[in-house]
Design an enzyme around this catalytic site. Structure first.
Site, PDB file in Angstrom:
ATOM      1  N   CYS A   1     -27.587   2.668 -29.356  1.00 55.98           N
ATOM      2  CA  CYS A   1     -28.552   2.353 -28.305  1.00 55.98           C
ATOM      3  C   CYS A   1     -29.527   3.527 -28.112  1.00 55.98           C
ATOM      4  O   CYS A   1     -30.323   3.814 -28.994  1.00 55.98           O
ATOM      5  CB  CYS A   1     -27.835   1.963 -27.026  1.00 55.98           C
ATOM      6  SG  CYS A   1     -28.895   1.029 -25.879  1.00 55.98           S
TER       7      CYS A   1
ATOM      8  N   HIS B   1     -23.482  -2.047 -28.615  1.00 59.39           N
ATOM      9  CA  HIS B   1     -22.349  -1.522 -27.846  1.00 59.39           C
ATOM     10  C   HIS B   1     -21.100  -2.337 -28.189  1.00 59.39           C
ATOM     11  O   HIS B   1     -21.193  -3.477 -28.636  1.00 59.39           O
ATOM     12  CB  HIS B   1     -22.613  -1.631 -26.350  1.00 59.39           C
ATOM     13  CG  HIS B   1     -23.712  -0.752 -25.854  1.00 59.39           C
ATOM     14  ND1 HIS B   1     -23.610   0.621 -25.819  1.00 59.39           N
ATOM     15  CD2 HIS B   1     -24.947  -1.052 -25.370  1.00 59.39           C
ATOM     16  CE1 HIS B   1     -24.720   1.133 -25.321  1.00 59.39           C
ATOM     17  NE2 HIS B   1     -25.547   0.146 -25.046  1.00 59.39           N
TER      18      HIS B   1
END
Length: 503
Positions: free
Chosen positions: A337, A438
Site C-alpha cells: 500500500c 493488505h
C-alpha cells in the site's frame, strides 16, 4: 415489532487497558452459548482498518470482534472511524466511507451529528441480534471531554447498558485507576458501573485477594475477575502502541533468519504481518531507528496513512540511505500500500489529500508513479500471484501507474464482482516488489511463495494460518477468560432470557 437486543458496555480506566480483548472474549463466549452477539464501538481512532463484504471501511478491532462472534463484519459495528494523518488531524470515515478531513477543533463541531449517526447504527445493529457488546475508547472519565462524548458513558446511557470497567494492573496503580475513575463520574454514572475486570495480572493471584476485597468493600461493586497475562495465543492488536519504542536488532545474534518491518510514524495495518510473526524458523522484527540492513533476508515497507510525510521521514531520519544501500547490495524489499507507493519514483498529491499539495520523490526502486486522489478504493479482492490464488483487501487513495517493470498480480474479483485487472509491480530481478494488497499473508500458499523467493523455502507455513489461526486464538481467549471471569455474574447483568440461554 421485534424486541431490541440487550447491550453491555465494556469501558476502561485508560487507553490500552484491555477493553478490546475483554470485548472479543465476551463475543466468543456468548456466541458459543448460542446467543446472537455483535460488537459495537461508536468511535474508533486507529489506522488499522479493514473492508467489509460491501466494500466499506471499518476498524480492524471490530472486524476481529465480529470474527470472534462468528458473524460478518458490518460498518454498523463501527460507524465512526478516525484515521490520524497528523498530530492534530484525522480523516473521518463515517458509515464506511471517507467523510471529511478534520482538525481536532473542527471535529468537535460535528460531534452531535456523529452521535446521532452512531445511535442510528446501534439501533440497526440491535434489530438483528440478541446482545451487543459495546466497547468504549480510552478512559471513560476524561472530564474535559464528557460533554461531547459519543463512545463511552453517554453511549452506554443512550443504550441503557450496564457497564463493566476494565483496569490494567500491569501499569501500576490499579486501585487508584478504579477509585479515581469513579470519583470523576456523577452519581448516576457511578450507578451504571456494575463491576470491574482487572487485566494483565502477573504472579500468584492469592497475593491479590486482599486487593479484590478492598476494591469491593470500598466501591460496593464486584470484581468479576482478574485476567492473567497470556502467551499461548495471539489476538490482533487494535493500535500500533504495541510496536512503539522498538529497538535496533542485530540478525547475527539470532540463529533464525530475520525479516524487518520499518516502523513508519503513520504506519497502518501492521497486522498484515501477524502471520509472519508466528512462523517457526523465522524472526520478524520492527525497526524504528536507522540501522544497517544487510543481514536481513527481507525488509518490508508497510502501509501508511500519510505516505508523503513518511517519505520525508525516511529522508530526514536516515532510513532512505539505509534502504537504498540494502537494495543496492541485493536485498529483498516488499512494499504494501503506502510502502508500495514509496518504492516508486514519485508520489504526487495535487489536491492536498494528505496536507499541503506537493510532489515528493520516492525511493526510485520500482518504475511506478502515484497520484493521490479521491475516491478512496476499499475492496475485498481475489487475486493470483504466479498462478497461486489468494485473497486480500485494498484501502488506498492513490492510483499507481507502471512505466516499466513487471506486473505482480492478476485480479479476478473485487467486492465479489468479476474483473480483469492487475495489481502491483516487481523489479526485473524480482528482488523489489510492491502491492496494494493488505492481508497478503493470510493465505498460506502465498506466504510460502514469498518466503521461497527469499531463499526461505524450508520455513514451514502451517495450514492453521491467517483466518484459521485467528479462529483458534478466539477459542483459546474464550477459554482463558471463562477460566478467570465470573461469566454467570456478568450474564446476570443481562435480561433473564439471555441468562436462561447462558445456563
Amino acid at each position: 415489532m421485534a424486541e431490541k437486543a440487550a447491550c453491555l458496555a465494556v469501558l476502561g480506566t485508560g487507553s490500552d487497558v484491555g477493553k478490546s480483548i475483554v470485548t472479543t472474549a465476551l463475543c466468543r463466549i456468548f456466541a458459543n452459548q448460542g446467543i446472537r452477539v455483535a460488537p459495537f464501538k461508536a468511535q474508533n481512532m486507529s489506522n488499522n482498518s479493514g473492508v467489509t463484504a460491501e466494500g466499506l471501511e471499518m476498524g480492524r478491532a471490530q472486524i476481529v470482534q465480529a470474527e470472534a462472534a462468528r458473524i460478518a463484519p458490518h460498518t454498523d459495528m463501527n460507524p465512526v472511524l478516525l484515521k490520524p494523518v497528523s498530530d492534530v488531524g484525522s480523516q473521518v470515515v463515517l458509515n464506511g466511507r471517507a467523510w471529511m478531513e478534520a482538525s481536532s477543533q473542527s471535529y468537535y463541531t460535528q460531534k452531535e451529528y456523529l452521535f446521532s449517526e452512531s445511535c442510528a447504527a446501534l439501533e440497526r445493529l440491535r434489530r438483528g441480534c440478541d446482545l451487543v457488546i459495546m466497547e468504549g475508547a480510552g478512559s471513560c472519565a476524561e472530564v474535559n471531554l464528557m460533554e461531547h462524548d459519543i463512545v463511552n458513558l453517554r453511549a452506554a446511557a443512550a443504550a441503557d447498558a450496564p457497564v463493566i470497567l476494565v483496569a490494567d494492573i500491569d501499569r501500576g496503580g490499579v486501585f487508584a485507576q478504579i477509585i479515581g475513575t469513579l470519583a470523576c463520574l456523577s452519581l448516576e454514572q457511578q450507578d451504571r458501573v456494575r463491576g470491574f475486570i482487572i487485566n494483565r495480572f502477573r504472579g500468584d493471584i492469592a497475593l491479590f485477594h486482599k486487593g479484590i476485597s478492598w476494591i469491593e468493600q470500598r466501591t460496593g461493586k464486584p470484581v468479576f475477575g482478574v485476567l492473567p497475562w497470556y502467551r499461548h495465543f495471539h489476538i490482533e492488536a487494535e493500535d500500533a502502541v504495541v510496536i512503539e519504542n522498538t529497538r535496533p536488532f542485530d540478525p547475527s545474534t539470532s540463529s533464525e533468519p530475520a525479516i524487518a518491518v520499518i516502523r513508519l510514524p503513520h504506519i497502518s495495518n501492521f497486522t498484515d504481518f501477524d502471520p509472519l510473526a508466528k512462523l517457526e524458523g523465522c524472526r520478524l522484527v520492527y525497526l524504528q531507528s536507522p540501522q544497517d540492513l544487510d543481514r536481513f533476508r527481507a525488509v518490508i515497507l508497510p502501509g501508511s496513512k500519510s505516505t508523503s510525510s513518511d517519505l520525508q521521514w525516511l529522508e530526514t531520519s536516515g532510513w532512505r540511505k539505509k534502504i537504498l544501500d540494502y537494495s543496492g547490495g541485493g536485498g529483498h524489499l516488499l512494499g504494501i500500500c503506502g510502502g508500495y507507493q514509496m518504492l516508486g519514483t514519485w508520489v504526487h498529491d495535487p489536491d492536498g489529500i494528505e496536507g499541503e499539495p506537493c510532489s515528493i520523490a520516492g525511493l526510485g526502486l520500482l518504475p511506478v508513479e502515484t497520484v493521490l486522489k479521491a475516491p478512496k478504493t476499499t475492496t475485498l479482492t481475489d487475486f493470483t500471484w504466479d498462478a497461486i490464488a489468494g485473497t486480500g483487501y485494498e484501502i488506498h487513495m492513490g492510483q499507481t501507474r507502471l512505466s516499466a517493470g513487471r506486473v505482480l498480480m492478476e485480479v479476478q474479483r473485487r467486492n465479489a464482482e468479476a474483473c480483469e485487472d492487475v495489481d502491483g509491480c516487481r523489479s526485473e530481478d524480482g528482488r523489489v516488489i510492491g502491492t496494494y494488497m493488505h492481508g497478503l499473508f493470510d493465505t498460506p500458499a502465498i506466504t510460502s511463495h514469498w518466503l521461497a523467493g527469499l531463499g526461505l523455502g524450508d520455513v514451514v507455513v502451517d495450514e492453521l494460518h491467517g483466518p484459521a489461526a485467528r479462529d483458534q486464538a478466539y477459542e483459546l481467549l474464550a477459554e482463558h477468560a471463562a477460566r478467570h471471569l465470573d461469566i454467570r455474574a456478568i450474564a446476570a447483568l443481562l435480561p433473564s432470557s439471555l441468562q436462561r440461554m447462558e445456563r
